[in-house]
Design an enzyme around this catalytic site. Sequence first.
Site, PDB file in Angstrom:
ATOM      1  N   LYS A  76       0.881  -1.183   0.000  1.00 29.66           N
ATOM      2  CA  LYS A  76       0.000   0.000   0.000  1.00 29.66           C
ATOM      3  C   LYS A  76       0.911   1.223   0.000  1.00 29.66           C
ATOM      4  O   LYS A  76       1.843   1.299   0.804  1.00 29.66           O
ATOM      5  CB  LYS A  76      -0.913   0.018   1.227  1.00 29.66           C
ATOM      6  CG  LYS A  76      -1.763   1.307   1.279  1.00 29.66           C
ATOM      7  CD  LYS A  76      -2.785   1.296   2.412  1.00 29.66           C
ATOM      8  CE  LYS A  76      -2.161   1.444   3.777  1.00 29.66           C
ATOM      9  NZ  LYS A  76      -3.148   1.729   4.840  1.00 29.66           N
ATOM     10  N   ARG A 120     -10.011  -1.277   7.071  1.00 32.14           N
ATOM     11  CA  ARG A 120      -9.203  -2.191   7.896  1.00 32.14           C
ATOM     12  C   ARG A 120      -8.818  -1.537   9.213  1.00 32.14           C
ATOM     13  O   ARG A 120      -8.670  -2.195  10.245  1.00 32.14           O
ATOM     14  CB  ARG A 120      -8.021  -2.753   7.122  1.00 32.14           C
ATOM     15  CG  ARG A 120      -6.924  -1.784   6.685  1.00 32.14           C
ATOM     16  CD  ARG A 120      -6.032  -1.392   7.827  1.00 32.14           C
ATOM     17  NE  ARG A 120      -4.705  -1.022   7.421  1.00 32.14           N
ATOM     18  CZ  ARG A 120      -3.977  -0.092   8.022  1.00 32.14           C
ATOM     19  NH1 ARG A 120      -4.470   0.626   9.016  1.00 32.14           N
ATOM     20  NH2 ARG A 120      -2.748   0.132   7.624  1.00 32.14           N
ATOM     21  N   GLN A 148     -11.579   8.357   9.143  1.00 29.02           N
ATOM     22  CA  GLN A 148     -11.419   7.151   9.984  1.00 29.02           C
ATOM     23  C   GLN A 148     -12.524   7.041  11.023  1.00 29.02           C
ATOM     24  O   GLN A 148     -12.885   5.931  11.437  1.00 29.02           O
ATOM     25  CB  GLN A 148     -10.055   7.132  10.701  1.00 29.02           C
ATOM     26  CG  GLN A 148      -8.859   7.358   9.815  1.00 29.02           C
ATOM     27  CD  GLN A 148      -8.798   6.443   8.609  1.00 29.02           C
ATOM     28  OE1 GLN A 148      -9.040   5.246   8.719  1.00 29.02           O
ATOM     29  NE2 GLN A 148      -8.486   7.007   7.462  1.00 29.02           N
ATOM     30  N   ASP A 170     -14.355  17.364  17.358  1.00 24.10           N
ATOM     31  CA  ASP A 170     -13.316  17.690  16.379  1.00 24.10           C
ATOM     32  C   ASP A 170     -12.987  19.167  16.580  1.00 24.10           C
ATOM     33  O   ASP A 170     -13.884  19.973  16.876  1.00 24.10           O
ATOM     34  CB  ASP A 170     -13.827  17.450  14.950  1.00 24.10           C
ATOM     35  CG  ASP A 170     -12.698  17.414  13.931  1.00 24.10           C
ATOM     36  OD1 ASP A 170     -12.439  16.352  13.352  1.00 24.10           O
ATOM     37  OD2 ASP A 170     -12.053  18.482  13.704  1.00 24.10           O
TER      38      ASP A 170
END
Length: 341
Positions: A76, A120, A148, A170
């Site tokens: 990757k 993942r 994410q 955030d």
Amino acid sequence: MFLYLSQEDVIKCDGLDMKMAIDDMRRLFLLHYNGATIVPHKLSLRWGDLKSESRIGRINAMPGYVGGDVNVAGIKWVSSKPDNPLKRGLPRASALIILNDPETLFPVAVMDGTLISAMRTGAVTGLAAMYLCREDASILALIGAGVQAHTQLMAVKSVRPSVREVRVFDLNLARSDAFIETERNNYPDVLFVKALSAETAVRDADIVITVTTSMEPIVKASWVKEGAFLVNAGNYEYEPDVVYECDKVILDDWDEVVHRGIQTVAVMFKEGAFHRERCYAELGELVVGEKKGRVAENEKIFFGAVGMGVEDLIIAKRVFDKALENKIGVWLSLWDKPYWF
Ligand SMILES: NC(=O)c1ccc[n+]([C@@H]2O[C@H](COP(=O)([O-])OP(=O)(O)OC[C@H]3O[C@@H](n4cnc5c(N)ncnc54)[C@H](O)[C@@H]3O)[C@@H](O)[C@H]2O)c1
């Protein structure tokens, strides 16, 4: 010939199936524990020191080989440009995955890795939560409301459906709003709360997940409740006292966390404030049953996951197989006839 798969193709090939992704991670950590993976250290291309990554960005090369019945090699190549979302209206990260045939070692697939990478990362948290998180967890604090955060939520909800309140903090409140707007439709059983500080999000939360680009600690030990499950998926986001006060510290992979050097445990290790023996287990040890996960309701448990290329590769291989089966994607060639051989 190799197969090119866009992000849309990856989605058509079950790229967004979190249950499958968590299952992939279970298989991966089993293979990893049994020595059936090869994980060369990540190589980071950056334009300054480690801290410059949060301003200027970096590109990571993450090669690997997954053995067993997966039997695939690849890499990757993943970039991170933290100001992309605000300055350019683009995602922070973009990634390509290349899969190589184990027989010829030729490339057999090139695909979008951006979505697989996010899936993942969530799935690793989901797998860890199965062993480390209280079964009755109901409040999740998400620190960081970027890409994410979406897959972290997907993963947590798929293994802990008891979660009914999600607090989102955030620094950029517009990102919290956008996150909540999207996820409210996906999880009508959840109360989404926009937190105005990290502290209000974390206090009383059963699960705390940090996925920010911050390189400075955000979460303080005094905010963490008994029984909490804490996930460090971004960088240096927890003050060291959080780690000291946890009953158990588990990592995805000790060597990889230490080598990358950006997460809380790695920073503490570099400063001599954390030693290998203090790491209770790696995730694979929990998966094979070598070590127990949570044994008491009031344990505070810290999980750090820095990520490995092999996690991307096992999902990419499943996606590739599905694409072959359903004739999805575009075949491209490196050459009509090799110029030399
Ligand atoms: N562990 C892994 O395997 C893995 C995998 C992928 C990404 N990551 C890391 O996860 C992090 C987040 O990735 P992303 O794709 O969601 O990025 P993103 O840019 O989409 O989102 C990051 C968010 O963090 C927010 N933020 C920054 N500093 C903050 C602070 N101090 N407090 C609260 N919020 C803050 C930003 O405003 C932004 O909205 C990155 O650091 C990335 O490198 C880790």
